[in-house]
Motif scaffolding. Structure first.
Motif, short mmCIF file in Angstrom:
data_model
loop_
_atom_site.label_atom_id
_atom_site.label_comp_id
_atom_site.label_asym_id
_atom_site.label_seq_id
_atom_site.Cartn_x
_atom_site.Cartn_y
_atom_site.Cartn_z
N ASP A 13 7.76 0.35 26.37
CA ASP A 13 8.46 1.16 25.37
C ASP A 13 8.26 0.64 23.95
N ILE A 14 7.50 -0.44 23.81
CA ILE A 14 7.32 -1.06 22.50
C ILE A 14 5.98 -0.65 21.91
N ILE A 15 5.99 -0.27 20.64
CA ILE A 15 4.75 0.03 19.92
C ILE A 15 4.74 -0.85 18.68
N ARG A 16 3.62 -1.53 18.46
CA ARG A 16 3.49 -2.44 17.33
C ARG A 16 2.59 -1.77 16.29
N ILE A 17 3.19 -1.46 15.14
CA ILE A 17 2.49 -0.74 14.08
C ILE A 17 2.40 -1.65 12.85
N ALA A 18 1.17 -1.80 12.34
CA ALA A 18 0.95 -2.62 11.15
C ALA A 18 0.39 -1.73 10.05
N ASN A 19 0.94 -1.87 8.86
CA ASN A 19 0.49 -1.08 7.72
C ASN A 19 -0.36 -1.95 6.81
N CYS A 20 -1.53 -1.43 6.41
CA CYS A 20 -2.45 -2.23 5.59
C CYS A 20 -2.50 -1.79 4.14
N SER A 21 -1.72 -0.78 3.76
CA SER A 21 -1.74 -0.33 2.37
C SER A 21 -0.45 0.38 2.01
N GLY A 22 -0.01 0.12 0.79
CA GLY A 22 1.16 0.81 0.27
C GLY A 22 0.83 1.68 -0.93
N PHE A 23 -0.40 1.56 -1.45
CA PHE A 23 -0.80 2.35 -2.60
C PHE A 23 -2.32 2.29 -2.75
N TYR A 24 -2.87 3.22 -3.50
CA TYR A 24 -4.30 3.27 -3.79
C TYR A 24 -4.63 2.03 -4.63
N GLY A 25 -5.53 1.19 -4.13
CA GLY A 25 -5.88 -0.03 -4.83
C GLY A 25 -5.26 -1.27 -4.23
N ASP A 26 -4.53 -1.12 -3.14
CA ASP A 26 -3.96 -2.28 -2.46
C ASP A 26 -5.09 -3.15 -1.91
N ASP A 41 -0.78 -2.13 18.05
CA ASP A 41 -1.21 -0.91 18.74
C ASP A 41 -1.76 0.13 17.76
N VAL A 42 -1.24 0.10 16.53
CA VAL A 42 -1.61 1.10 15.54
C VAL A 42 -1.78 0.41 14.19
N LEU A 43 -2.83 0.79 13.46
CA LEU A 43 -3.04 0.35 12.09
C LEU A 43 -2.85 1.57 11.20
N THR A 44 -1.92 1.49 10.25
CA THR A 44 -1.68 2.61 9.35
C THR A 44 -2.03 2.22 7.92
N GLY A 45 -2.26 3.23 7.11
CA GLY A 45 -2.51 3.02 5.69
C GLY A 45 -1.90 4.15 4.89
N ASP A 46 -1.11 3.81 3.89
CA ASP A 46 -0.49 4.78 3.00
C ASP A 46 -1.08 4.57 1.62
N TYR A 47 -1.73 5.58 1.06
CA TYR A 47 -2.44 5.44 -0.20
C TYR A 47 -1.98 6.42 -1.27
N LEU A 48 -1.18 7.41 -0.91
CA LEU A 48 -0.96 8.53 -1.82
C LEU A 48 0.36 8.46 -2.58
N ALA A 49 0.27 8.81 -3.85
CA ALA A 49 1.41 9.04 -4.72
C ALA A 49 1.02 10.20 -5.61
N GLU A 50 1.96 10.72 -6.39
CA GLU A 50 1.65 11.86 -7.25
C GLU A 50 0.50 11.53 -8.21
N LEU A 51 0.53 10.35 -8.79
CA LEU A 51 -0.54 9.94 -9.69
C LEU A 51 -1.88 9.88 -8.94
N THR A 52 -1.86 9.37 -7.72
CA THR A 52 -3.08 9.28 -6.92
C THR A 52 -3.65 10.66 -6.66
N MET A 53 -2.80 11.63 -6.41
CA MET A 53 -3.28 12.98 -6.16
C MET A 53 -4.03 13.52 -7.37
N SER A 54 -3.54 13.22 -8.57
CA SER A 54 -4.23 13.69 -9.77
C SER A 54 -5.56 12.94 -9.96
N ILE A 55 -5.58 11.67 -9.59
CA ILE A 55 -6.84 10.90 -9.65
C ILE A 55 -7.86 11.50 -8.68
N LEU A 56 -7.42 11.84 -7.49
CA LEU A 56 -8.33 12.42 -6.50
C LEU A 56 -8.82 13.80 -6.95
#
Length: 197
Positions: A13-26, A41-56
């Motif tokens: 019942d346990i899932i181990r999730i590690a996040n490797c990013s909190g913002f674009y440029g981490d 078990d899972v590698l996640t990455g969060d890169y997006l913010a409103e400013l990042t969307m305009s950069i993209l």
């Protein structure tokens, strides 16, 4: 068979999730550190913010319509794809930004270069920019600035991106269908964790 556990939660019942990013440029080496520092078990990455969307958006307009995603994520995928696949670690990221289909295509190219086989999924449909006028005039949606109270239709500036935040269900569906890597567009920050959970 029946599984019994001495603890309130079984290991299954346990899932181990590690996040490797909190913002674009981490930090680029964070993905490798998470995988090597496991077990996960899972590698996640969060890169997006409103400013990042305009950069993209600017990236797409200046470098081509096939852009619009967080390119640094591809460097991380190249580093960790093999150990993730060997260990059964799923990869989930919102680095698809404005163009998750193109990013998924680039991930598949990297996998091919590395001689690896994996199921890559992407989620799209979050872009509502082409529908703003219809949503406002025909469906009565009022897009109002929370700070100023000004309606979007009365604004003097150009809207460059308009995206709805998706939740975790698309991610869950991709994983249920056997995806090893899930490329997301604009999803809630928690979705990359809730989806696999």
């Amino acid at each position: 068979g029946v599984q019994t556990c001495a603890l309130p939660i079984c290991m299954s019942d346990i899932i181990r999730i590690a996040n490797c990013s909190g913002f674009y440029g981490d930090r680029l080496d964070a993905a490798r550190e998470m995988v090597e520092g496991g077990p996960i078990d899972v590698l996640t990455g969060d890169y997006l913010a409103e400013l990042t969307m305009s950069i993209l958006y600017t990236q797409m307009k200046t470098r081509g319509e096939n852009m619009g995603y967080v390119g640094t994520f591809l460097k991380q995928v190249k580093e960790v794809a093999q150990p993730c696949l060997e260990r059964g670690i799923k990869i989930i990221s919102n680095a698809g930004g404005l163009n998750p289909a193109s990013m998924a295509n680039e991930v598949e190219k990297i996998l091919a270069e590395l001689g690896l086989s994996a199921k890559v999924a992407y989620i799209d449909g979050d872009d509502i920019a082409p529908d703003l006028e219809t949503l406002e005039t025909k469906h009565g949606q009022s897009f109002v600035n929370m700070d100023t109270g000004q309606k979007l239709s009365d604004a003097t500036y150009q809207t460059v991106t308009a995206n709805t935040y998706f939740g975790a269900w698309g991610i869950k569906e991709a994983l249920d269908q056997g995806a090893d890597i899930v490329i997301c567009p604009r999803v809630t920050d928690a979705a990359v964790v809730i989806g696999p959970a």
